[in-house]
Design an enzyme around this catalytic site. Structure first.
Site, PDB file in Angstrom:
ATOM      1  N   CYS A   2       0.849  -1.201   0.000  1.00  0.00           N
ATOM      2  CA  CYS A   2       0.000   0.000   0.000  1.00  0.00           C
ATOM      3  C   CYS A   2       0.881   1.246   0.000  1.00  0.00           C
ATOM      4  CB  CYS A   2      -0.869   0.009   1.250  1.00  0.00           C
ATOM      5  SG  CYS A   2      -1.868  -1.460   1.394  1.00  0.00           S
ATOM      6  N   ARG A  27       3.695   1.398  -6.987  1.00  0.00           N
ATOM      7  CA  ARG A  27       3.643   0.331  -5.974  1.00  0.00           C
ATOM      8  C   ARG A  27       2.496  -0.633  -6.233  1.00  0.00           C
ATOM      9  NH1 ARG A  27       6.383   1.988  -1.208  1.00  0.00           N
ATOM     10  NH2 ARG A  27       5.003   0.870   0.177  1.00  0.00           N
ATOM     11  N   TRP A  74      -3.245  -1.982  -1.643  1.00  0.00           N
ATOM     12  CA  TRP A  74      -2.936  -3.246  -2.328  1.00  0.00           C
ATOM     13  C   TRP A  74      -3.537  -4.306  -1.408  1.00  0.00           C
ATOM     14  CZ3 TRP A  74      -0.824  -5.371  -6.670  1.00  0.00           C
ATOM     15  CH2 TRP A  74      -0.341  -6.663  -6.596  1.00  0.00           C
ATOM     16  N   ASN A  98      -0.432   0.562   6.237  1.00  0.00           N
ATOM     17  CA  ASN A  98       0.247  -0.354   5.320  1.00  0.00           C
ATOM     18  C   ASN A  98       0.781  -1.481   6.178  1.00  0.00           C
ATOM     19  OD1 ASN A  98       1.599  -1.577   3.258  1.00  0.00           O
ATOM     20  ND2 ASN A  98       3.293  -0.111   3.177  1.00  0.00           N
ATOM     21  N   GLY A  99       0.579  -2.738   5.746  1.00  0.00           N
ATOM     22  CA  GLY A  99       1.121  -3.873   6.502  1.00  0.00           C
ATOM     23  C   GLY A  99       0.025  -4.841   6.915  1.00  0.00           C
ATOM     24  N   LYS A 486      15.278 -16.434 -17.025  1.00  0.00           N
ATOM     25  CA  LYS A 486      15.618 -15.045 -16.652  1.00  0.00           C
ATOM     26  C   LYS A 486      16.571 -14.462 -17.682  1.00  0.00           C
ATOM     27  CE  LYS A 486      12.967 -14.127 -14.188  1.00  0.00           C
ATOM     28  NZ  LYS A 486      12.135 -15.245 -14.269  1.00  0.00           N
ATOM     29  N   GLU A 489      14.877 -13.972 -21.209  1.00  0.00           N
ATOM     30  CA  GLU A 489      13.769 -13.010 -21.354  1.00  0.00           C
ATOM     31  C   GLU A 489      14.211 -11.567 -21.152  1.00  0.00           C
ATOM     32  OE1 GLU A 489      10.454 -13.074 -18.634  1.00  0.00           O
ATOM     33  OE2 GLU A 489      11.674 -13.970 -17.064  1.00  0.00           O
ATOM     34  N   HIS A 505      22.686 -37.102 -23.953  1.00  0.00           N
ATOM     35  CA  HIS A 505      21.561 -37.420 -24.853  1.00  0.00           C
ATOM     36  C   HIS A 505      21.331 -36.306 -25.866  1.00  0.00           C
ATOM     37  CE1 HIS A 505      20.724 -40.848 -22.279  1.00  0.00           C
ATOM     38  NE2 HIS A 505      20.953 -40.036 -21.264  1.00  0.00           N
ATOM     39  N   LYS A 604       3.579  -8.534 -18.688  1.00  0.00           N
ATOM     40  CA  LYS A 604       3.701  -8.986 -17.296  1.00  0.00           C
ATOM     41  C   LYS A 604       2.705 -10.105 -17.014  1.00  0.00           C
ATOM     42  CE  LYS A 604       5.092  -9.245 -13.141  1.00  0.00           C
ATOM     43  NZ  LYS A 604       6.335  -9.999 -12.896  1.00  0.00           N
TER      44      LYS A 604
HETATM   45  C1  AGP Z   1       8.645 -14.970 -15.824  1.00  0.00           C
HETATM   46  O1  AGP Z   1       9.719 -14.092 -15.546  1.00  0.00           O
HETATM   47  C2  AGP Z   1       7.690 -14.405 -16.867  1.00  0.00           C
HETATM   48  N1  AGP Z   1       7.283 -13.095 -16.524  1.00  0.00           N
HETATM   49  C3  AGP Z   1       6.550 -15.360 -17.194  1.00  0.00           C
HETATM   50  O2  AGP Z   1       7.097 -16.615 -17.525  1.00  0.00           O
HETATM   51  C4  AGP Z   1       5.530 -15.588 -16.065  1.00  0.00           C
HETATM   52  O3  AGP Z   1       6.113 -16.336 -15.031  1.00  0.00           O
HETATM   53  C5  AGP Z   1       4.352 -16.381 -16.643  1.00  0.00           C
HETATM   54  O4  AGP Z   1       3.751 -15.601 -17.659  1.00  0.00           O
HETATM   55  C6  AGP Z   1       3.296 -16.747 -15.593  1.00  0.00           C
HETATM   56  O5  AGP Z   1       2.751 -15.582 -15.042  1.00  0.00           O
HETATM   57  P1  AGP Z   1       1.851 -15.740 -13.714  1.00  0.00           P
HETATM   58  O6  AGP Z   1       2.745 -16.249 -12.631  1.00  0.00           O
HETATM   59  O7  AGP Z   1       1.345 -14.349 -13.433  1.00  0.00           O
HETATM   60  O8  AGP Z   1       0.745 -16.698 -14.000  1.00  0.00           O
END
Ligand code: AGP
Length: 609
Positions: A2, A27, A74, A98-99, A486, A489, A505, A604
């Site tokens: 928050c 935030r 939040w 907040n908390g 990581k 991406e 393999h 996201k």
């Molecule tokens: C991970 O860094 C990515 N942003 C992506 O793989 C993410 O984990 C995936 O889209 C799942 O998102 P969610 O956890 O919000 O379901």
């Protein structure tokens, strides 16, 4: 997390509050509200959604008001709604918070018996009624606040106003951040500096256990016993953009460093160490479901799928339950055999990932019990599963998931201990030991974070390579996948995670002097096998970047780079091992100049197929 904003001074309070809250939007929030004085009375305006909705209900001509408080919420307790939005009121008091107040239910019980009435299901409303119940018996607001604090357990930051004393505000910090801004004949208080940085750069940081008395004339700071404290102010040199990131260059770096707190907040209120128990609270799984459960199915996407892969090890080993793991987009179309003897757990930071939601709906269509592990209160998945286990990581702004992942692993560990105890396959002593190790984790992460410069050095030596291989075995194999994800991406380097045992393999054909190979290893039962894999890579000219437990001189002696993590119990090694990999991806991405927080082509939350 928050956002709190308070102002006392000569300027237009309503616009100062709204402006401050707007600068705290990063935030993340789902409702907002402000309180200000109009003709001697406190007006409270609150709305669900963004600040624009709140502005629609504000007076066109803001009144003269000597002080005011504001809040962006939040949701943690109680869904996003106008009733649950802050500020909350009791009698002549209004308060923002907040908390998390861990004992709010027992406090609320006592207040109800005293005749207090509640309109929300938040812990915050309990706080303002608690202070008011003392304030009404006489004495200063300061005393009422102090006497209320001793009854409250949890982690919080609060700001409170009284209609009887409009020229003053009281703010308290105990576990959640609060900073004071000192202006000319004006004072600010906020959860973070950006809220008032455009008005003053003179800042006083409140510490835990401190009470601030603010007026236009200045600031007094007391400890919880009422003793006056002398506090130094500091000049902030950050620009507003830097301030939003708390001084870090990117949200990703800030969120990597927030992981100790995020894990503390996810564990908070859920462990009874003496009894060796994990309390699920609102996430409680129905007794009949636990009794009937013969199998757990974990589903997720991306990083959340990696968490599911770790969860398999944890639930099988600790809770003695067979576990299947599926990528959600596969699960939803393979017509899975499910029954009421299964428990399907959807893991999702956002709670809005289309494939994971569809997987949960598939399970529900087959009358299978469901649970979600999620970071966003009130998100779709949290409403569609029978129960939800919230990670309290706070909003994750950067597209690449970091603190969500480690708090998902924390949640899965807590869940495994809980189910292990309820299924009588985990002894009290073993559970106590695991809880003890879990509580140590945040400090161990802080130890790793202190060596970030070492990771930056490694990144500067390898950022030009075009392909990386991440190898590990057992519980660390999903971490190899996560480390590779990581890197790819955010730096756009092609990186693959593989079980080290798979080398022969196929992947070994890739190895040459242009292939950095990241090795993750702890001294577990397959350690010797990993050492052999390293020798196979070296024999073909591959470079070895190893992440190992401190003191592992064997692996260090055959690696080109070595980074040590603190010794940790095997079930918690994935959490610790992930931290340096996040930092490696971050610093390689920064060195390559890619868009760290908003990488190309990514969203996201993938809310479409
Ligand atoms: C991970 O860094 C990515 N942003 C992506 O793989 C993410 O984990 C995936 O889209 C799942 O998102 P969610 O956890 O919000 O379901």
């Amino acid at each position: 997390m928050c956002g709190i904003m308070g102002y006392v001074g000569h300027r237009n309070v309503v616009s100062m509050l709204v402006d401050g809250l707007r600068r705290l939007e990063y935030r993340g929030y789902d409702s907002a509200g402000i309180a200000y004085f109009e003709e001697g009375e406190i007006e409270v305006k609150r709305s669900v959604g963004k600040l624009s909705s709140l502005e629609e209900i504000l007076p066109p001509l803001p009144p003269d008001s000597p002080s005011g408080i504001g809040h962006t919420r939040w949701a943690t307790h109680g869904k996003p709604s106008e009733e649950n939005a802050h500020p909350h009121r009791s009698g002549s008091l209004v308060l923002v918070h907040n908390g998390i107040i861990e004992n709010y239910i027992s406090l609320k019980k006592g207040l109800l018996e005293e005749g207090h009435e509640f309109v929300s299901d938040t812990d915050t409303e309990v706080v303002v009624h608690l202070i008011d119940s003392i304030y009404q018996r006489g004495g200063s607001l300061e005393t009422a606040v102090k006497n209320a604090l001793v009854q409250m357990h949890g982690s919080y930051a609060i700001c409170v106003l009284s209609e009887k004393d409009p020229e003053r505000m009281i703010a308290v910090r105990s576990g959640c951040p609060l900073v004071i801004g000192l202006g000319k004949d004006e004072c600010f208080v906020a959860s973070d500096i950006p809220a008032f940085l455009s008005h003053t750069r003179e800042v006083v940081y409140l510490e835990d256990g401190e009470i601030a008395l603010l007026s236009a004339k200045g600031l007094e700071v007391l400890d919880f016993k009422g003793a006056r404290l002398s506090k130094e102010s500091q000049k902030i040199s950050w620009n507003p953009v830097m301030a939003e990131k708390g001084g870090y260059r990117h949200f990703l770096q800030k969120e990597i460093h927030e992981q100790p707190r995020a894990i503390v907040d996810t564990i908070r209120g859920r462990v009874a160490q003496e009894e060796g128990e994990v309390i699920l609270g609102a996430a409680e799984i129905n007794e009949a479901v636990v009794k009937r459960c013969k199998r757990v199915v974990l589903v997720g996407c991306g990083t959340s799928w990696h968490a599911a892969l770790v969860g398999k090890f944890l639930l099988e080993e600790i809770a003695g339950l067979p576990v299947e793991v599926d990528i959600a987009s596969e699960f939803r179309y393979r017509d899975p055999h499910l029954s009421s003897e299964d428990l399907v757990i959807g893991i999702s930071q956002s709670g809005e990932t289309a494939d994971t939601l569809a997987a949960i709906r598939e399970a529900k269509s087959k009358n299978t019990p469901t649970l979600s592990i999620c970071n966003v209160v009130g998100s779709s998945i949290s409403r569609e599963t029978d129960t939800v286990f919230y990670t309290h990581a706070g909003p994750e702004i950067s597209v690449a998931s970091t603190k969500a992942f480690t708090t998902q692993l924390t949640a899965l560990t807590l869940l495994a201990i809980h189910l292990g105890r309820r299924r009588a396959v985990l002894s009290k002593e073993k559970a106590q030991e695991m809880i003890h190790h879990l509580i140590l984790l945040p400090k161990q992460i802080e130890e790793i974070l202190r060596h970030e410069a070492r990771i930056e050095d490694i990144a500067k030596r390898y950022f030009r390579y075009r392909d990386f291989l991440y190898l590990a075995r057992g519980l660390l194999y999903p971490v190899a996948l996560e480390g590779a994800l990581k890197l790819k991406e955010i730096s756009y380097i092609h990186a693959e995670g593989y079980p080290a045992g798979e080398m022969k393999h196929g992947p070994i054909a890739l190895i040459d002097e242009n292939m950095p190979v990241v090795i993750l290893a702890t001294k577990d039962k397959v350690y010797g096998k990993v050492i052999s894999n390293v020798m196979e890579v070296k024999a073909r000219g591959g470079m070895i970047i190893s992440f190992a437990e401190e003191g592992d001189t064997d692996l260090a002696s055959i690696s080109d780079e070595i980074f040590f993590i603190p010794k940790v119990s095997p079930s918690l090694s994935p959490i610790l091992m992930t931290i340096p990999l996040q930092m490696l991806a971050y610093h390689i991405s920064v060195t390559r100049g890619t868009d760290v927080d908003q990488p190309r082509n990514l969203a996201k939350s993938v809310t479409v197929e």
